[in-house]
Write an enzyme that holds these catalytic residues in place. Structure first.
Site, PDB file in Angstrom:
ATOM      1  N   ASN A 163       0.868  -1.184   0.000  1.00 20.22           N
ATOM      2  CA  ASN A 163       0.000   0.000   0.000  1.00 20.22           C
ATOM      3  C   ASN A 163       0.897   1.224   0.000  1.00 20.22           C
ATOM      4  O   ASN A 163       1.384   1.662   1.051  1.00 20.22           O
ATOM      5  CB  ASN A 163      -0.903  -0.012   1.231  1.00 20.22           C
ATOM      6  CG  ASN A 163      -1.889  -1.158   1.177  1.00 20.22           C
ATOM      7  OD1 ASN A 163      -2.877  -1.101   0.441  1.00 20.22           O
ATOM      8  ND2 ASN A 163      -1.600  -2.226   1.911  1.00 20.22           N
ATOM      9  N   GLU A 164       1.108   1.752  -1.194  1.00 24.67           N
ATOM     10  CA  GLU A 164       2.025   2.879  -1.345  1.00 24.67           C
ATOM     11  C   GLU A 164       1.320   4.169  -0.918  1.00 24.67           C
ATOM     12  O   GLU A 164       0.090   4.186  -0.748  1.00 24.67           O
ATOM     13  CB  GLU A 164       2.467   2.988  -2.811  1.00 24.67           C
ATOM     14  CG  GLU A 164       3.232   1.774  -3.335  1.00 24.67           C
ATOM     15  CD  GLU A 164       4.649   1.638  -2.754  1.00 24.67           C
ATOM     16  OE1 GLU A 164       4.965   2.289  -1.738  1.00 24.67           O
ATOM     17  OE2 GLU A 164       5.439   0.855  -3.323  1.00 24.67           O
ATOM     18  N   PRO A 165       2.084   5.276  -0.750  1.00 19.58           N
ATOM     19  CA  PRO A 165       1.460   6.552  -0.409  1.00 19.58           C
ATOM     20  C   PRO A 165       0.278   6.839  -1.340  1.00 19.58           C
ATOM     21  O   PRO A 165       0.356   6.605  -2.546  1.00 19.58           O
ATOM     22  CB  PRO A 165       2.596   7.559  -0.620  1.00 19.58           C
ATOM     23  CG  PRO A 165       3.823   6.760  -0.320  1.00 19.58           C
ATOM     24  CD  PRO A 165       3.546   5.382  -0.829  1.00 19.58           C
ATOM     25  N   SER A 167      -2.653   5.387  -0.747  1.00 20.79           N
ATOM     26  CA  SER A 167      -3.633   4.316  -0.502  1.00 20.79           C
ATOM     27  C   SER A 167      -4.619   4.789   0.566  1.00 20.79           C
ATOM     28  O   SER A 167      -4.239   5.499   1.499  1.00 20.79           O
ATOM     29  CB  SER A 167      -2.933   3.063   0.030  1.00 20.79           C
ATOM     30  OG  SER A 167      -1.946   2.641  -0.858  1.00 20.79           O
ATOM     31  N   THR A 182      10.255   2.024  -4.078  1.00 19.97           N
ATOM     32  CA  THR A 182      10.084   0.594  -3.776  1.00 19.97           C
ATOM     33  C   THR A 182      10.741  -0.243  -4.868  1.00 19.97           C
ATOM     34  O   THR A 182      11.408  -1.243  -4.591  1.00 19.97           O
ATOM     35  CB  THR A 182       8.568   0.267  -3.702  1.00 19.97           C
ATOM     36  OG1 THR A 182       7.998   1.087  -2.692  1.00 19.97           O
ATOM     37  CG2 THR A 182       8.324  -1.191  -3.387  1.00 19.97           C
TER      38      THR A 182
END
Ligand code: F6R
Length: 632
Positions: A163-165, A167, A182
């Protein structure tokens, strides 16, 4: 250095319950013990335990301990059901970097968990199937009664799962696009950033928050900044892990390196009444000066009082006394004589004057680490007449792209060295047969190692070091391992020990103490520390000074610096030139397409930044500074 006070008031700062362990093994024992108790308790009642599992380097020590408990303490996993957080997409389960493969290699193949109890998001379903598969995953978690214990790591972007920024708090299992940080963090595993899949399937933040109990683990200095944001800042989409604050049963477990940025450690005077040691005074005063943009000698009592340092100025003030004390201490860290200035009073110098000509060993985990941190210092040590040996603990061959060895082998063949048994011929045959993600053959690794040796020699030559003073130790842990999965052993230690016994150094330079525990730097440190401990009774070792350089591109804080070696503009230019010899380590992405700075640019910024911090504190203004902490 870490303040472990318990009678402090962190409540205003830490919004997640956080425990800092001095040893990762202690953290792991306590967590594995709790998991084992729950598994046994449920097994006695004929019930299951549902575990949410993570991949990456962080949980590996936990999985090793669970395997040990299975083997030695008869812990059975027959009643355990697992759901993994994520999987790259698209990726076949058999791919060497798939999380399917990782989980089997790191845990499932070594315990008695029934195959049907294992759930991992699918990396190889078709695009059309993805939506349905994600919904099925959520339904399966629910059908098993939800997750009892969720294990998380944290990415440098603040991601949990993938869950990247950006999300959302309520997100569920879905297909996501990976952040560029990532992907670059995974580049080594995938043998190049361009091989890292652009997408992944991940459980959502909402799915994670539905777990009854959550443990988030974080090890190593590289996690410190993002961990502080997750723990201390308000929940925000730009730091997905901060959403954990809305859950009532989250426990953050860290080592000291990952906890250094927490207010309780960085600014302990803001959370309680610390013991004002010389180091803490230095940190508080230099921090105040940098924060206010005022040179040390211009700070006044009011500055201390208005910035949470009233106790300090009351106990150890007035301001001018504190200012001058810290100014002098920092002044005394600066030296153009990193091996000591011969025949002078060395009372206020970081290194001893005698012996005038020292034996110096510089340990570098891989070729280039030494240059990034201390090319200028190395140059001075050599020109000032010390006997310097640079020892590369590993060959660094895993970091060489295939394209580099392809061109080297072609060059050798074109020059006419095409004996069928020659390394160049073997390499070019092996490369032909190598699939995109296959591991390197022994011949390819050998030639890649040779490439790095040559670069290292060329680089050191610019610093004035002759190749007879360069040692390539090729430690077995690296030659037989792969990224994030290195295991060190006695053989590694004896090689390092033998070198120390041969050189009997007066000075040792090294790095890696607070690096990510699975990294080459950290493993190299582990080996060196063990070797030194085994030699602790030797008289020469008690006389030896151990100087640490910082790992990666994160420089020491001012209060951690015990020796600051200035570089003139010419010396800095020479340093960049020596770094440039490590051609195989330069970015493979054309710079125009990348926001990423080349390593030599990052190093230049880092050394200039240290110089400008010294300047802002009111000390002399240098072009650049390399710095070291003394290992006590
Ligand atoms: C992996 C995962 C990720 C990692 C994170 C940290 O399943 O969900 O969120 O936990 O990227 O990775 P490491 O542990 O390799 O630093």
């Amino acid at each position: 250095m870490i303040n472990m006070k318990t009678n402090d008031d962190r409540t205003g700062f830490e919004k997640l319950s956080t425990t800092v362990f001095s040893e990762i093994s202690m953290a792991i024992q306590s967590l594995a013990g709790e998991i084992a108790s729950l598994i046994r308790e449920r097994a006695d009642k004929g019930q299951t335990v549902v575990m949410g599992l993570a991949t990456g380097s962080t949980p590996v020590p936990l999985y090793r301990e669970l395997i040990r408990m299975h083997r030695e303490d008869k812990l059975s996993f027959e009643n355990v059901i697992t759901f993994n957080l994520d999987e790259y997409y698209p990726l076949e389960p058999g791919h060497p970097e798939s999380y399917h493969r990782f989980m089997h290699e790191q845990l499932f193949d070594h315990i008695d968990i029934p195959a049907d109890n294992i759930h991992i998001p699918c990396g190889n379903c078709s695009r059309e199937e993805v939506f349905g598969k994600c919904a099925d995953y959520e339904a399966a978690i629910e059908a098993h009664g939800g997750i009892d214990i969720q294990i998380l790591g944290i990415g440098r972007t603040g991601h949990i799962g993938f869950n990247e920024p950006g999300s959302s708090l309520s997100s569920k299992t879905r297909l996501v696009t990976l952040d560029s940080i990532t992907r670059s963090d995974a580049a080594k595993d995938f043998l190049g950033e361009s091989n890292v899949p652009r997408h992944a399937i991940t459980m959502g933040i909402g799915s994670i928050l539905a777990a009854r109990k959550i443990y988030m683990l974080a090890w190593g200095r590289s996690k410190a900044e993002i961990l502080r944001k997750a723990v201390e800042e308000d929940p925000q989409e730009s730091v997905p892990a901060s959403f954990l604050q809305s859950h009532g049963n989250v426990h953050v477990i860290t080592d000291e390196a990952a906890a250094v940025e927490l207010t309780r450690n960085k600014y302990p005077w803001l959370v309680g009444f610390p013991e004002w040691t010389a180091g803490l005074i230095r940190r508080a005063v230099s921090d105040l000066s940098l924060k206010l943009g005022k040179p040390l000698l211009k700070l006044v009592d009011k500055d201390y009082q208005e910035n949470g340092l009233a106790d300090l100025v009351t106990e150890h003030g007035p301001a001018y006394n504190l200012n001058i004390k810290v100014f002098n201490e920092l002044q005394h860290t600066i030296t153009g004589w990193p091996g000591g200035k011969p025949h002078t009073d060395d009372q206020h110098r970081p290194e001893r004057a005698e012996p005038a000509h020292k034996r110096v060993v510089v340990f570098s985990p891989e070729p280039l680490d030494d240059m990034l941190a201390m090319a200028g210092t190395l140059n001075r040590l050599v020109t000032q007449g010390h006997e310097v040996t640079v020892a590369y603990l590993t060959s660094g061959n895993l970091g060489v792209p295939d394209g580099e060895v392809r061109s080297v082998s072609e060059l050798i063949l074109e020059a006419g060295y095409s004996d069928p048994d020659s390394l160049a011929v073997k390499v070019s045959n092996d490369l032909e047969q190598k699939g995109a993600f296959d591991q390197d053959s022994a011949s390819i690794r050998k030639l890649k190692g040779i490439v790095r040796r040559n670069e290292a020699r060329a680089s050191l030559e610019i610093c004035g070091l002759r190749s007879c003073n360069v040692k390539f130790l090729d430690l077995p842990f690296y030659e037989h391992g792969k990224y994030r999965q290195f295991t060190t052993g006695k053989d590694d230690v004896s090689i390092v020990k033998a070198l120390l016994e041969e050189k009997l150094p007066h000075q040792v330079f090294f790095t890696g103490a607070s690096a990510d525990p699975s990294s080459v730097n950290s493993k190299s440190f582990e080996v060196m520390k063990e070797a030194v401990e085994q030699l602790a009774d030797e008289s020469w070792i008690t006389d030896c000074y151990f100087w640490q350089y910082a790992t990666g591109n994160k420089e020491w804080e001012v209060d951690q610096i015990d020796m600051a070696v200035p570089c003139s503009p010419d010396e800095l230019a020479k340093k960049i030139q020596s770094i440039y010899q490590h051609r195989s380590q330069m970015s493979q992405v054309p710079l125009m397409q990348s926001k990423h700075k080349e390593i030599w640019e990052q190093t230049q910024d880092r050394n200039r930044d240290t110089a400008s911090r010294y300047d802002s504190l009111g000390l002399a203004e240098y072009e650049a500074i390399e710095c070291f902490g003394k290992w006590k």
